[in-house]
Design a protein around this motif. Structure first.
Motif, PDB file in Angstrom:
ATOM      1  N   LEU A 138       0.829  -1.201   0.000  1.00 16.33           N
ATOM      2  CA  LEU A 138       0.000   0.000   0.000  1.00 16.33           C
ATOM      3  C   LEU A 138       0.868   1.258   0.000  1.00 16.33           C
ATOM      4  N   ARG A 139       1.926   1.246   0.794  1.00 15.58           N
ATOM      5  CA  ARG A 139       2.824   2.408   0.842  1.00 15.58           C
ATOM      6  C   ARG A 139       3.518   2.616  -0.496  1.00 15.58           C
ATOM      7  N   HIS A 186       2.361   1.714  -3.387  1.00 14.18           N
ATOM      8  CA  HIS A 186       1.347   2.177  -4.328  1.00 14.18           C
ATOM      9  C   HIS A 186       1.083   3.669  -4.154  1.00 14.18           C
ATOM     10  N   GLU A 187       1.015   4.114  -2.892  1.00 14.35           N
ATOM     11  CA  GLU A 187       0.751   5.525  -2.637  1.00 14.35           C
ATOM     12  C   GLU A 187       1.908   6.400  -3.119  1.00 14.35           C
ATOM     13  N   LEU A 190      -1.662  -4.071  -7.646  1.00 10.22           N
ATOM     14  CA  LEU A 190      -2.079  -4.309  -6.269  1.00 10.22           C
ATOM     15  C   LEU A 190      -2.304  -5.778  -5.948  1.00 10.22           C
ATOM     16  N   GLU A 201      -7.161   0.510  -4.327  1.00  9.76           N
ATOM     17  CA  GLU A 201      -6.371   1.049  -3.225  1.00  9.76           C
ATOM     18  C   GLU A 201      -7.167   1.041  -1.924  1.00  9.76           C
ATOM     19  N   LEU A 255      -7.480  -2.458  -0.638  1.00  8.62           N
ATOM     20  CA  LEU A 255      -6.188  -2.917  -0.124  1.00  8.62           C
ATOM     21  C   LEU A 255      -5.966  -2.387   1.287  1.00  8.62           C
ATOM     22  N   ARG A 256      -6.333  -1.112   1.498  1.00  3.38           N
ATOM     23  CA  ARG A 256      -6.186  -0.526   2.828  1.00  3.38           C
ATOM     24  C   ARG A 256      -7.096  -1.252   3.835  1.00  3.38           C
TER      25      ARG A 256
END
Length: 355
Positions: A167-168, A170-171, A182, A277, A280-281
């Motif tokens: 996630l990090r 991706h961000e 993802l 996203e 995923l979070r």
């Protein structure tokens, strides 16, 4: 149709049950729960025959409520949630994890009740504190539950760590104007180590054995076992079938709650594995909660296990052995519901602002 044909059809159903539509499997699972309720009612009604002293309604309610209450023990919730997470990650939609675990767990109660009603006096000693049978079975139950939750907790903890890192990344790539896949395919170090023992859990029915071994600690059997002993000793004239109806009522109540919990977690995890996203979070949060709960209860359980096994007197394991989580399982369920509601309403708010 012959008996052998019926047996063959049943075997094929059990073997290929996971391939049936989810709706069909959910109906079949709740159908089994209803049958348990009907069986308990039928057995308990046998005490209403003419000339037979009936069971007290309070005793019947106590047995049923004990099943409801025990289904929300932290070890139940954590074992079902983490097992469901593993099967969903394998691409399944397991409808009966909670039912299988609960049925195996309560089978200990039912067998103990049948033996007590049948006059097996040695069973009564198994419920007494300090009895060798109670001691050995308690150690088995604690060891299985502690190590099982430890393995699942580490496994899901590794998954949660991987999801957070993804996630990090991706961000950070999104901020730079790049895209990032993802998917959840690569195995982390912890997951690789634990992959082989975890791979033994392939179907919800595999959880049945785990549930049975959990129950050997007599934490569930004590409630109804002592109840059955009290009834059989105090109510002369109550037929044995009615007495057996008490642990069946306990089982019916526990399977109802555990089945519902398992299905709720299956839906929760299935939703979380969608590729976006936000999902995923969500997946990272609930997987982290599941892993932490499993590790938390495994530390407490194993601390008490080693304290009892080696008669330790150190302050740490002694303290762990004395911890009573009470209704902490309800708090865990409430936490999952709160997280889901937060993501659900925050998602609707985001969509509303975009519109």
């Amino acid at each position: 149709m012959t008996a052998s044909t019926d047996s063959s059809l049943f075997t094929r159903y059990v073997t290929n049950r996971h391939r049936l539509p989810l709706r069909t499997r959910i109906i079949a699972t709740y159908g089994a729960v209803v049958l348990l309720h009907l069986l308990a009612a039928g057995l308990l009604l046998s005490a209403l025959a003419p000339g037979v002293r009936p069971l007290s309604i309070g005793i019947v309610v106590a047995a049923y409520v004990a099943g409801l209450k025990h289904s929300y023990d932290w070890d139940h919730i954590s074992a079902i949630d983490n097992s469901t997470r593993k099967l969903v990650a394998d691409g399944m939609s397991p409808a009966s994890v909670g039912f299988a675990f609960s049925l195996g767990h309560s089978l200990v109660v039912t067998l103990a009740g049948i033996m007590v009603v049948g006059g097996a006096q040695f069973i009564s000693g198994a419920f007494e504190e300090g009895n060798p049978v109670n001691h050995v079975l308690g150690l088995i139950g604690a060891a299985v539950s502690g190590f099982y939750l430890l393995i699942l907790g580490l496994y899901n903890g590794g998954t949660a760590t991987r999801l957070i890192r993804r996630l990090r990344r991706h961000e950070s790539t999104a901020e730079a104007g790049h895209t990032h896949h993802l998917s959840d395919e690569n195995w982390g170090l912890v997951s690789r180590i634990l992959r082989k023992p975890i791979s033994k859990i392939e179907r919800p029915r595999d959880i049945f054995v785990i549930g049975f071994l959990f129950g050997l600690g007599f934490d569930t059997a004590t409630t109804v076992g002592l109840l059955v002993l009290t009834v059989s000793a105090s109510l002369a004239g109550v037929p044995p079938l009615a007495l057996i109806g008490l642990p069946i009522a306990f089982t019916a109540a526990m399977t109802l709650c555990d089945t519902t919990n398992g299905l709720g977690m299956m839906k929760l995890y299935s939703t979380a594995t969608e590729k976006s996203e936000r999902r995923l979070r969500f997946n990272a949060v609930i997987t982290s909660i599941s892993a932490l709960s499993a590790l938390f209860i495994s530390i407490i359980t194993l601390g008490g296990f080693f304290n009892e096994l080696f008669s330790l007197t150190d302050p740490v394991t002694t303290w762990l052995a004395e911890i009573d989580l009470g209704n902490a399982g309800l708090a865990l369920v409430a936490l999952f519901v709160a997280v889901w509601l937060w993501f659900y309403f925050s998602g609707r708010t985001t969509r509303g602002e975009q519109a």
